[in-house]
Scaffold this active site. Structure first.
Site, PDB file in Angstrom:
ATOM      1  CD  GLU A 236       5.931  -0.592   4.036  1.00  3.95           C
ATOM      2  OE1 GLU A 236       4.802  -0.986   4.354  1.00  3.95           O
ATOM      3  OE2 GLU A 236       6.247   0.614   4.027  1.00  3.95           O
TER       4      GLU A 236
ATOM      5  N   GLY B  11       0.822  -1.196   0.000  1.00  2.61           N
ATOM      6  CA  GLY B  11       0.000   0.000   0.000  1.00  2.61           C
ATOM      7  C   GLY B  11       0.861   1.253   0.000  1.00  2.61           C
TER       8      GLY B  11
END
Length: 231
Positions: free
Chosen positions: A107, A86
């Protein structure tokens, strides 16, 4: 809003359909990535889908293990075929702000190793310019006050992130400074300046990493963008 019209669920489930047999898959972190992980687990059960996954946080790793999704690590593989994650903000050039959940270092590490980075968001995350969402910056605990001063010298107000139990700690044992820069005119340039600051581990600007944006709509439909400049 009914569950069937949940834009995060719609985007996450669409992204999970991009996973193919024998892929190494990066599992993102956050409320939208959750739905992609759930759908991936369903496909493994329904289709016998063969995958190995690398989680971008301990939270996502725990979720995956609970759903019997096979996990691997960079000790065993050195590239990722596809990552689904996301974002807190996305601009028309596919620059991102990430790190609201504090997992930005892992991430970005996984994204940088990925052939394809699918970013799943709802319409509210689309912005003409980044910066309404404070930019998370991961810093080492040693001398964090000086690091904050240096970051503020770049033109922001840097707030120390805390939790109910004291300082917010990342999975890497570091602190987060949430930096309010206002509208960011040149995200790649700001990213370079921040990561060059002594004491900074990584920042939440992701420039040049997203390859496709999957946008969940409030009516349950999904829109996809593969070319920057079309948001």
């Amino acid at each position: 809003m009914s569950e069937s019209a949940n834009p995060k669920k719609a985007a996450g489930e669409r992204a999970a359909e991009y996973v193919e047999h024998d892929m190494i898959v990066g599992l993102g972190t956050g409320t939208t990535a959750y739905f992609a992980i759930v759908r991936l687990a369903e496909r493994i059960g329904e289709e016998g889908l063969r995958v190995r996954c690398i989680a971008t946080s301990e939270r996502s790793a725990t979720l995956a293990r609970g759903m019997e999704i096979p996990l691997t690590s960079f000790a065993e593989v050195l590239h990722v075929d596809l990552t689904i994650d996301g974002a807190d903000e996305v601009d028309p050039a596919f620059n991102l702000i990430k790190g609201g959940g504090g997992a930005l270092l892992r991430e970005k590490f996984v994204a940088s190793a990925s052939d394809t980075e699918l970013i799943i968001v709802d319409e509210g995350k689309l912005k003409q310019r980044l910066g309404a969402f404070p930019l998370p910056v991961e810093v080492v605990p040693f001398g964090w006050q000086l690091t904050r001063q240096r970051l503020q010298g770049l033109g922001c107000e840097a707030r120390f992130r805390s939790s109910d139990n004291g300082p917010f700690l990342t999975d890497n044992g570091n602190y987060i400074l949430d930096c309010s820069f206002g509208a960011i005119d040149d995200p790649p340039a700001l990213e370079r300046r921040i990561v060059a600051t002594c004491g900074v581990v990584e920042c939440g600007i992701f420039a040049g990493l997203a390859t496709r944006i999957i946008i969940g709509k409030s009516d349950g439909n999904v829109e996809e963008r593969a070319e920057p400049g079309r948001l």
